[in-house]
Design an enzyme around this catalytic site. Structure first.
Site, mmCIF file in Angstrom:
data_model
loop_
_atom_site.group_PDB
_atom_site.id
_atom_site.type_symbol
_atom_site.label_atom_id
_atom_site.label_comp_id
_atom_site.label_asym_id
_atom_site.label_seq_id
_atom_site.Cartn_x
_atom_site.Cartn_y
_atom_site.Cartn_z
ATOM 1 N N ASP A 16 0.972 -1.052 -0.230
ATOM 2 C CA ASP A 16 -0.358 -0.035 0.187
ATOM 3 C C ASP A 16 0.866 1.313 0.113
ATOM 4 O O ASP A 16 1.329 1.235 0.945
ATOM 5 C CB ASP A 16 -0.538 0.006 1.100
ATOM 6 C CG ASP A 16 -2.331 0.719 1.064
ATOM 7 O OD1 ASP A 16 -2.043 1.691 0.039
ATOM 8 O OD2 ASP A 16 -2.778 1.024 2.158
ATOM 9 N N GLU A 111 -2.769 0.363 -4.143
ATOM 10 C CA GLU A 111 -2.138 -0.984 -3.290
ATOM 11 C C GLU A 111 -2.585 -2.067 -4.404
ATOM 12 O O GLU A 111 -3.309 -2.167 -5.764
ATOM 13 C CB GLU A 111 -3.269 -0.927 -2.525
ATOM 14 C CG GLU A 111 -4.573 -0.548 -2.655
ATOM 15 C CD GLU A 111 -5.729 -0.661 -1.069
ATOM 16 O OE1 GLU A 111 -5.547 -1.768 -0.334
ATOM 17 O OE2 GLU A 111 -6.744 -0.225 -1.440
#
Length: 366
Positions: A16, A111
């Site tokens: 992420d 992500e």
């Protein structure tokens, strides 16, 4: 002869990017570094698409109205989004992932899940893979990434939040069930505010509370999400990492803490769902021709209404207007409404020009 070879424990990494849009802007403009920054529109109806960590220290968050953000942080600097740049950086990051595994499931531009159980580098330790990937992202893009490592997708995603920014965390098979038990359900990926509120009314506030409920109970009260909730309460998530999945539709729905009887209230609840759908499409450069509204009544029966246009929707306002018109066709409601949903389908990558030009003053509620 039966094969008694045990199934290998999967090694899942969730990567992420840290404050992705804002970090790209600070990277490309040194004058913005170290300053509270919001990507989005500063106009009266604007909203924050992303906030730098300096802005987050003042309580500024994505999807927050710009006027609220400015009130919380008077020195907040607004910059318009540059999705073409974010997509190009995202592609660089994806190419780094592909050096380690073909099993990549992007969730958004910033992500993705990676299954590194068997990886292209022959590395046995997933934490070392995550460290290498994060270091290479920093080297190639100049940006920081965080990572979570675990034996399933749910826990890998939860782990990636534990040491943000620019960190990583591991949740092992031994620790997974205990970790879930102590966690507030409102922090679970897949449990939105309305679902968390419904759970609270049933006395479910932690993973341990959720674990105490039977599968039958969870299916009865949470429908098709019941088995998922039953599993994650025990640290179990059998979902596979699905590489390059092709989305046929984008949808959002919400179950209300209290049933709705009034059309105007229902339309008001429909708007954030349309905004959420458009937010995803806008970021991905997609749109669609077909909008569907789902209505679930208090007796759990449901109705759907759809409309297909000749061209993809050009902006969020048009999508919301179409969804509202469809909702009006079932009013007066036969019973009170417990859930509404909006789905956009017949997707195309050829987003209309006015969906990417003139829109970032954020009708979109990004």
């Amino acid at each position: 002869m039966n094969d008694t070879t045990p199934t290998p424990i999967r090694k899942i990494v969730h990567v992420d990017m840290d404050a992705f849009y804002a970090s790209v802007e600070q990277r490309d403009n040194p004058e913005l570094r170290g300053k509270p920054l919001a990507v989005g529109g500063s106009a009266a109806r604007g909203v924050v698409a992303a906030a730098s960590y300096e802005a987050r220290a003042f309580g500024v968050r994505s999807a927050m109205p710009s006027v609220t953000a400015k009130r919380k942080c008077p020195d907040l600097i607004f910059v318009p989004p540059r999705f073409d740049v974010y997509k190009a950086v995202s592609q660089q990051i994806r190419e780094i992932f592909a050096e380690y595994t073909p099993l990549i499931e992007p969730l958004s531009l910033d992500e993705a899940y990676l299954d590194v159980t068997e990886n292209l580098k022959g590395m046995e330790i997933a934490t070392e893979i995550a460290l290498e990937i994060r270091a290479k992202i920093k080297q190639v893009t100049g940006l920081n990434a965080s990572a979570g490592i675990s034996y399933n997708k749910f826990l890998a995603k939860m782990a990636s939040d534990l040491n943000k920014p620019n960190g990583q965390a591991v949740i092992t098979p031994k620790n997974g069930p205990g970790f879930v038990e102590t966690l507030p359900v409102k922090k679970f990926h897949g449990v939105g505010p309305a679902t968390a509120e419904r759970m609270r009314k049933f006395g479910i506030e932690t993973g341990l509370d959720l674990k105490s409920k039977s599968l039958t109970f969870l299916q009865e009260h949470f429908g098709k999400s019941g088995p998922y909730f039953y599993g994650i309460a025990r640290g179990i998530d059998e979902r596979q990492v699905r590489p390059d999945r092709i989305r046929k539709s984008v949808g959002a729905e919400d179950t209300f803490a209290e049933d709705i009887h009034n059309l105007e209230r229902a339309k008001a609840e429909l708007k954030p769902l349309a905004e959420k759908v458009w937010r995803y499409c806008y970021a991905q450069g997609t749109s669609g021709k077909t909008v569907t509204v789902k209505i679930k009544y208090s007796d759990f029966t449901q109705a759907t209404r759809s409309r297909t246009g000749t061209v993809p929707f050009a902006n969020m306002a048009d999508l919301f207007d179409a969804a509202s018109a469809l909702l009006a066709t079932v009013y007066p409601f036969k019973l009170s409404v417990r859930l509404l949903g909006v789905t956009l389908s017949s997707l195309t990558n050829n987003q209309p020009s006015d969906a990417t030009e003139g829109q970032p003053q954020f009708d979109l509620n990004l």
